[in-house]
Design a protein around this motif. Sequence first.
Motif, PDB file in Angstrom:
ATOM      1  N   GLY A   1      -5.984   0.697  -7.016  1.00 26.57           N
ATOM      2  CA  GLY A   1      -6.372   1.970  -7.615  1.00 26.57           C
ATOM      3  C   GLY A   1      -7.546   2.630  -6.915  1.00 26.57           C
ATOM      4  N   GLU A   2      -8.225   1.894  -6.027  1.00 27.13           N
ATOM      5  CA  GLU A   2      -9.369   2.435  -5.299  1.00 27.13           C
ATOM      6  C   GLU A   2      -8.968   3.043  -3.953  1.00 27.13           C
ATOM      7  OE1 GLU A   2     -12.002  -0.884  -4.951  1.00 27.13           O
ATOM      8  OE2 GLU A   2     -12.032  -1.280  -7.115  1.00 27.13           O
ATOM      9  N   LEU A   3      -7.680   2.946  -3.597  1.00 21.24           N
ATOM     10  CA  LEU A   3      -7.244   3.429  -2.282  1.00 21.24           C
ATOM     11  C   LEU A   3      -7.328   4.946  -2.185  1.00 21.24           C
ATOM     12  CD1 LEU A   3      -4.083   1.235  -1.573  1.00 21.24           C
ATOM     13  CD2 LEU A   3      -6.407   0.963  -0.666  1.00 21.24           C
ATOM     14  N   GLU A   4      -7.738   5.399  -1.016  1.00 19.27           N
ATOM     15  CA  GLU A   4      -7.810   6.828  -0.708  1.00 19.27           C
ATOM     16  C   GLU A   4      -7.282   7.050   0.700  1.00 19.27           C
ATOM     17  OE1 GLU A   4     -11.854   8.025  -1.098  1.00 19.27           O
ATOM     18  OE2 GLU A   4     -11.949   7.683  -3.264  1.00 19.27           O
ATOM     19  N   ALA A   5      -6.940   8.295   0.994  1.00 24.04           N
ATOM     20  CA  ALA A   5      -6.459   8.638   2.336  1.00 24.04           C
ATOM     21  C   ALA A   5      -7.471   8.200   3.391  1.00 24.04           C
ATOM     22  CB  ALA A   5      -6.201  10.140   2.435  1.00 24.04           C
ATOM     23  N   GLY A   6      -6.983   7.572   4.442  1.00 30.63           N
ATOM     24  CA  GLY A   6      -7.849   7.092   5.510  1.00 30.63           C
ATOM     25  C   GLY A   6      -8.217   5.627   5.408  1.00 30.63           C
ATOM     26  N   HIS A   7      -8.031   5.011   4.225  1.00 32.99           N
ATOM     27  CA  HIS A   7      -8.363   3.599   4.064  1.00 32.99           C
ATOM     28  C   HIS A   7      -7.417   2.717   4.868  1.00 32.99           C
ATOM     29  CE1 HIS A   7     -10.777   3.848   0.015  1.00 32.99           C
ATOM     30  NE2 HIS A   7     -11.335   4.499   1.013  1.00 32.99           N
ATOM     31  N   ALA A   8      -7.952   1.689   5.500  1.00 32.40           N
ATOM     32  CA  ALA A   8      -7.140   0.691   6.184  1.00 32.40           C
ATOM     33  C   ALA A   8      -6.742  -0.389   5.183  1.00 32.40           C
ATOM     34  CB  ALA A   8      -7.907   0.080   7.348  1.00 32.40           C
ATOM     35  N   VAL A   9      -5.509  -0.863   5.274  1.00 35.12           N
ATOM     36  CA  VAL A   9      -5.015  -1.889   4.346  1.00 35.12           C
ATOM     37  C   VAL A   9      -4.368  -3.023   5.128  1.00 35.12           C
ATOM     38  CG1 VAL A   9      -4.682  -0.334   2.386  1.00 35.12           C
ATOM     39  CG2 VAL A   9      -2.828  -0.625   4.058  1.00 35.12           C
ATOM     40  N   HIS A  10      -4.457  -4.232   4.571  1.00 37.09           N
ATOM     41  CA  HIS A  10      -3.785  -5.387   5.148  1.00 37.09           C
ATOM     42  C   HIS A  10      -2.292  -5.296   4.859  1.00 37.09           C
ATOM     43  CE1 HIS A  10      -7.718  -7.949   4.780  1.00 37.09           C
ATOM     44  NE2 HIS A  10      -7.778  -7.033   5.730  1.00 37.09           N
ATOM     45  N   VAL A  11      -1.484  -5.514   5.870  1.00 38.42           N
ATOM     46  CA  VAL A  11      -0.029  -5.457   5.706  1.00 38.42           C
ATOM     47  C   VAL A  11       0.591  -6.778   6.143  1.00 38.42           C
ATOM     48  CG1 VAL A  11       2.113  -4.272   6.344  1.00 38.42           C
ATOM     49  CG2 VAL A  11      -0.022  -2.980   6.174  1.00 38.42           C
ATOM     50  N   GLU A  12       1.415  -7.349   5.275  1.00 43.76           N
ATOM     51  CA  GLU A  12       2.245  -8.495   5.649  1.00 43.76           C
ATOM     52  C   GLU A  12       3.696  -8.117   5.383  1.00 43.76           C
ATOM     53  OE1 GLU A  12       3.420 -13.040   4.348  1.00 43.76           O
ATOM     54  OE2 GLU A  12       1.347 -12.385   3.999  1.00 43.76           O
ATOM     55  N   ALA A  13       4.502  -8.125   6.441  1.00 42.90           N
ATOM     56  CA  ALA A  13       5.918  -7.812   6.305  1.00 42.90           C
ATOM     57  C   ALA A  13       6.654  -8.990   5.677  1.00 42.90           C
ATOM     58  CB  ALA A  13       6.516  -7.471   7.663  1.00 42.90           C
ATOM     59  N   ASP A  14       7.834  -8.721   5.145  1.00 44.05           N
ATOM     60  CA  ASP A  14       8.656  -9.756   4.518  1.00 44.05           C
ATOM     61  C   ASP A  14       8.985 -10.837   5.546  1.00 44.05           C
ATOM     62  OD1 ASP A  14      10.497 -11.278   3.142  1.00 44.05           O
ATOM     63  OD2 ASP A  14      11.637  -9.567   2.388  1.00 44.05           O
TER      64      ASP A  14
END
Length: 219
Positions: A173-186
């Motif tokens: 809920g704290e995410l905003e445009a420009g934020h980097a996020v950790h991604v793990e694909a299936d």
Amino acid sequence: MFTGLVDDVGLIEHVADTPAGRELRITCGYPELADGESVAVNGACLTVREHGATVEGGSWFTVAAIETTLGRTTIGQWTAGQRVNLERAMRMGDRLGGHMVLGHVDDLGTVLRTTTAGDAWLVDVELPPRLRPLTVDKGSITINGVSLTVNEMLDTGVQLSIIEFTKRHTTLGELEAGHAVHVEADVLAKHVERLMTAYTAAQTATNTPARTGALTSEY
């Protein structure tokens, strides 16, 4: 192994560079922990180095991120006071409520925009080109340790539909445009891609066309 169902949100109390790596002290609500166990912190699997109880009745633990982990996550930018999604490793017999998550961050994504559509909160995330083929409409993806369903495929990434419960019980809920996020694909998609890459390369090397349709037996 994790499921992507966040079971606590921790608070970073202290950050320090040590010989073991970038060490974080995190407070949490876990009633008991053990040195050496694995905890996913914003989706990155880290090992508990020390743990104890707080005077308020909660718990704390320390983890350390080495150079390899720092190179593919945002942990190097984390500071005291930041909230992080937590999940303890699953046990045999636990319900697999999300999907199979290894806690190995593949790369960073970037939040493009967030919008509200009725009772849904939509988050558009741009993915690195190498991860885009590993996502499918209504498939699974892990963002900051949270198992999510791809709501829609975008030209450069995915759109996620975040329900109110997830928004309230995680840091999404704290995410905003420009934020980097950790991604793990299936992980299943990654294995299929690996197998198909080797198979296609073998077919190309022998100039043998790939077979389609039903399997046949040759004698």
